[in-house]
Design an enzyme around this catalytic site. Structure first.
Site, PDB file in Angstrom:
ATOM      1  CG  PHE A 137     -20.537 -13.920  12.070  1.00 40.92           C
ATOM      2  CD1 PHE A 137     -21.443 -14.848  11.796  1.00 40.92           C
ATOM      3  CD2 PHE A 137     -19.141 -13.914  11.841  1.00 40.92           C
ATOM      4  CE1 PHE A 137     -20.797 -15.953  11.222  1.00 40.92           C
ATOM      5  CE2 PHE A 137     -18.681 -15.232  11.247  1.00 40.92           C
ATOM      6  CZ  PHE A 137     -19.273 -15.916  10.830  1.00 40.92           C
ATOM      7  CG  ASP A 222     -15.511 -10.714  17.236  1.00 46.92           C
ATOM      8  OD1 ASP A 222     -14.444 -10.685  16.811  1.00 46.92           O
ATOM      9  OD2 ASP A 222     -16.398 -11.648  17.137  1.00 46.92           O
ATOM     10  CE  LYS A 251     -13.644 -12.030   8.646  1.00 43.91           C
ATOM     11  NZ  LYS A 251     -14.673 -12.089   9.550  1.00 43.91           N
TER      12      LYS A 251
HETATM   13  C1  LIG Z   1     -15.197 -13.175  10.301  1.00 39.27           C
HETATM   14  C2  LIG Z   1     -15.599 -12.978  11.772  1.00 39.27           C
HETATM   15  C3  LIG Z   1     -15.149 -14.093  12.612  1.00 39.27           C
HETATM   16  C4  LIG Z   1     -14.830 -15.356  12.233  1.00 39.27           C
HETATM   17  O1  LIG Z   1     -13.808 -15.336  11.662  1.00 39.27           O
HETATM   18  P1  LIG Z   1     -13.187 -16.612  10.962  1.00 39.27           P
HETATM   19  O2  LIG Z   1     -11.650 -16.457  10.703  1.00 39.27           O
HETATM   20  O3  LIG Z   1     -14.140 -16.842   9.795  1.00 39.27           O
HETATM   21  O4  LIG Z   1     -13.145 -17.952  11.870  1.00 39.27           O
HETATM   22  C5  LIG Z   1     -15.676 -13.807  14.016  1.00 39.27           C
HETATM   23  N1  LIG Z   1     -15.913 -12.623  14.374  1.00 39.27           N
HETATM   24  C6  LIG Z   1     -16.319 -11.492  13.562  1.00 39.27           C
HETATM   25  C7  LIG Z   1     -16.523 -10.118  14.056  1.00 39.27           C
HETATM   26  C8  LIG Z   1     -16.102 -11.691  12.315  1.00 39.27           C
HETATM   27  O5  LIG Z   1     -16.173 -10.783  11.458  1.00 39.27           O
END
Ligand SMILES: *Cc1c(COP(=O)(O)O)cnc(C)c1O
Length: 402
Positions: A137, A222, A251
């Protein structure tokens, strides 16, 4: 507005992008949140890994208040100290030289995608491709969606940008075969979050490092969800001893304020030149001061080590539950990023926990995900496990074995 009005009017006036539980929250402190009637909940969702230092940490609140009265916003046409100070701290923590700041995880992924494409372009790589993985994701914007390896997120939004290729997560052989002269970068979450808490194997991460060595491709991690202490290390990559060329954070970074960051080593960062990329709000002084306070709290309060220690304890307690309840298939994760996979959909269990005063989340349909603030204590873990146990008893009796 009363709690009832919030739900009633919200259902009419907000676009229905979220399947909200009928619960309104108005206050948070540490590991607890409150509804308008004054009922408190143990928050083991933690804003989906945002509230790492707990709700309304006094140091973060003070930093925000102070900065808000000085300079709320400044255009990136000028210099201002807050993003510089934050970039300096992030460089010393990560070993990566430079930062680009934006406002969310998806935006940070977009910036990273542009950065590695530009790097490839400068190297004369035609039609560069980014390898990403199934169950990953990376966010909801079109580029981040194209990188996301889950059809359910992009169905109906095609056409998506091309240039992404998805391979099985932890699949070493398929990966070795797939890398070729077109491969510009490999984009991976060292611990997949939304996909259901899947931890990369050491062999997989070592393979990534070997492929970088052999092909000169870039490794992009990520760590939007798994970074900043969550897994018991400041960065998840430290578990493997493989440093990425590009690191994506968001986050937890802002302690509740919206901020995302892309960190990169010098040679990679240098492909961005004035005009290559930008963001009006990127590096916002208030968000940067909040983030700086978060990094200080993580370090000064030993929250990273605490996440490792309490995470181990929590995992053991969940494994005890697994002994008792056959419907729990697996408990997995690192530090305070834990998942409990069930043999059936977990939504009803989430509701049963909530009725008993515990907030948890269900992802990938059958995985109960736990992302409590890193300030959580053993006692609060015991409290949560007791609630979970009680909820599991009702859950198991309501929906007897499959
Ligand atoms: C939550 C998340 C995103 C997206 O972040 P947003 O601030 O909601 O755009 C991207 N990568 C990972 C691994 C995430 O958990």
């Amino acid at each position: 507005m009363t709690g009832k009005q919030v739900i009633e009017i919200g259902r009419k006036r907000l676009m229905p992008t979220y399947a909200q539980f009928p619960l309104v929250l108005v206050k948070g402190e540490g590991v607890r949140v409150w509804d308008p009637e004054g009922r408190s909940y143990l928050d083991f969702v933690g804003g989906i890994a945002v509230n790492a230092v707990g709700h309304c940490h006094p140091r973060v609140v003070a930093a925000v208040k102070e900065q808000a009265g000085k300079l709320l916003h400044c255009s990136n046409l000028y210099w201002f100290p807050q993003p510089v100070k934050l970039a300096q701290e992030l460089a010393s923590l990560s070993g990566l030289d430079r930062a680009f700041f934006c406002n969310s995880g998806a935006e940070a992924n977009e910036a990273a995608i542009k950065l590695v494409r530009k790097y490839a372009w400068n190297r004369g790589q035609e039609n560069p491709e980014i390898i990403a993985f199934t169950n990953s994701f990376h966010g909801r914007t079109l580029g981040a969606l194209a990188a996301t390896g889950q059809e359910k997120f992009w169905k109906g939004f095609e056409p998506l940008p091309g240039g992404f290729h998805h391979l099985p997560f932890n699949g070493v052989e398929a990966l070795k075969k797939a890398v070729d002269s077109r491969t510009a970068a490999i984009l991976v979450e060292p611990v997949q979050g939304e996909g259901g808490i899947h931890v990369a194997t050491p062999e997989f991460m070592e393979t990534l490092a070997e492929l970088r060595e052999k092909h000169g491709l870039l490794l992009v991690f990520d760590e939007v969800q798994c970074g900043l202490g969550r897994t018991g290390k400041m960065f998840a990559f430290e578990h493997y001893g493989v440093r990425p060329d590009v690191l994506i954070l968001a986050k937890a970074l802002g302690g509740g304020l919206p901020i995302g960051a892309v960190l990169a080593r010098e040679e990679v960062a240098a492909v961005f030149q004035p005009g290559s990329h930008g963001s009006t709000f990127g590096g916002n002084p208030v968000a940067c001061e909040a983030a700086f306070a978060v990094l200080k709290v993580l370090q000064e309060q030993g929250l990273v080590e605490k996440a490792a220690r309490i995470g181990n304890y929590f995992k053991k307690r969940l494994e005890e539950l697994q002994q008792r309840f056959g419907l729990i298939k697996e408990v997995r994760g690192l530090g305070l990023m834990l998942g409990m996979e069930l043999d059936r959909p977990g939504k009803e269990l989430v509701t049963l926990c909530q009725q008993r005063g515990l907030l948890v989340n269900c992802t990938a349909e059958k995985v109960i995900r736990f992302l409590p603030p890193l300030v959580v204590t053993e006692r609060e873990v015991d409290e949560a496990v007791a609630i979970l146990e009680d909820a599991l008893e009702e859950f198991a009796s309501e929906q007897p074995g499959t």
